[in-house]
Design an enzyme around this catalytic site. Structure first.
Site, PDB file in Angstrom:
ATOM      1  N   CYS A  36      -2.803 -31.177  29.453  1.00 37.67           N
ATOM      2  CA  CYS A  36      -3.841 -30.160  29.678  1.00 37.67           C
ATOM      3  C   CYS A  36      -4.886 -30.110  28.578  1.00 37.67           C
ATOM      4  CB  CYS A  36      -3.208 -28.780  29.825  1.00 37.67           C
ATOM      5  SG  CYS A  36      -2.368 -28.258  28.320  1.00 37.67           S
ATOM      6  N   CYS A 107       3.862 -26.843  28.940  1.00 35.47           N
ATOM      7  CA  CYS A 107       3.392 -25.862  27.953  1.00 35.47           C
ATOM      8  C   CYS A 107       4.507 -25.532  26.962  1.00 35.47           C
ATOM      9  CB  CYS A 107       2.930 -24.583  28.628  1.00 35.47           C
ATOM     10  SG  CYS A 107       1.911 -24.863  30.085  1.00 35.47           S
TER      11      CYS A 107
END
Ligand code: FES
Length: 211
Positions: A36, A107
């Site tokens: 990301c 994440c």
């Protein structure tokens, strides 16, 4: 509105523990996620007599899942020995948060990698690395994959900014495909030196830019 997050995730996101920076940290790392483009910094203080983490802080430039994972892993790691803290997995972190949506697994991986890299940085700076492999061009390239290119939010290798790497007699030379007067040149140089210099057999790091 219904969030896809557990109450624990939301609580850690709204009130994250251990956010900030430790000045003169004993170990530190910045990790970026290729998935990301987000980043996390982790800072640690270590008691050299017990090898325990006496303090740990993080700064996240990522999403809610990343902030919540940074918060929970710093809580889990505090007071643990380096070896114990290295074993904390993203699965454990995610479980402690009551689960994360599958799409958000990277994440929590990012936060855990940040912690591991900060510990690795401490071990390298204090001669504690057990597995002393010689530094090669490949080892350097791998490290450069963790140096962010602020122009794109991705690393230097994936954005083809590394023109050449040379390793000779403890000296590492990295040629970067950017002019020396680029606004990010000095920040990139600092990060390269930060990542390569702690390697046990490296005595000197030279970063070259184009004219
Ligand atoms: Fe980047 Fe979560 S989407 S850290």
């Amino acid at each position: 509105m219904k969030f896809p997050y557990s109450e624990t995730v939301l609580e850690h996101f709204r009130h994250p523990r251990n956010v900030g920076k430790i000045e003169n940290a004993d170990g530190k790392a910045i990790e970026g996620s290729p998935a990301c483009g987000d980043m996390v910094s982790v800072y640690i203080s270590v008691d050299p007599n017990t090898n325990k983490l006496t303090d740990i802080k993080f700064e996240s430039y990522g999403c809610a899942s990343n902030i919540a994972t940074g918060s929970i892993i710093t809580e889990l790691a505090k007071g643990k020995t380096l070896d114990e803290a290295k074993k904390i997995t993203w699965k454990e972190a995610s479980e402690a948060l009551g689960g994360l949506p599958k799409i958000k697994a990277h994440c929590s991986v990012l936060a855990v990698e940040g912690l591991r890299s900060a510990i690795e940085n401490y071990e390298e700076r204090h001669g504690l690395v057990k597995d002393r492999k010689p530094t090669t061009v490949e080892v350097v390239r791998k490290r450069l994959k963790k140096v962010m290119n602020p122009l794109s939010g991705l690393d230097l290798v994936h954005t083809n900014l590394v023109r050449d790497i040379e390793v000779k007699d403890g000296a590492v030379r990295v040629a970067v495909d950017l002019p020396a007067d680029n606004q990010f040149a000095s920040a990139i140089k600092e990060e390269i030196v930060d990542k390569i210099e702690p390697l046990w057999d490296v005595k000197k790091v030279v970063v070259e830019f184009t004219e």
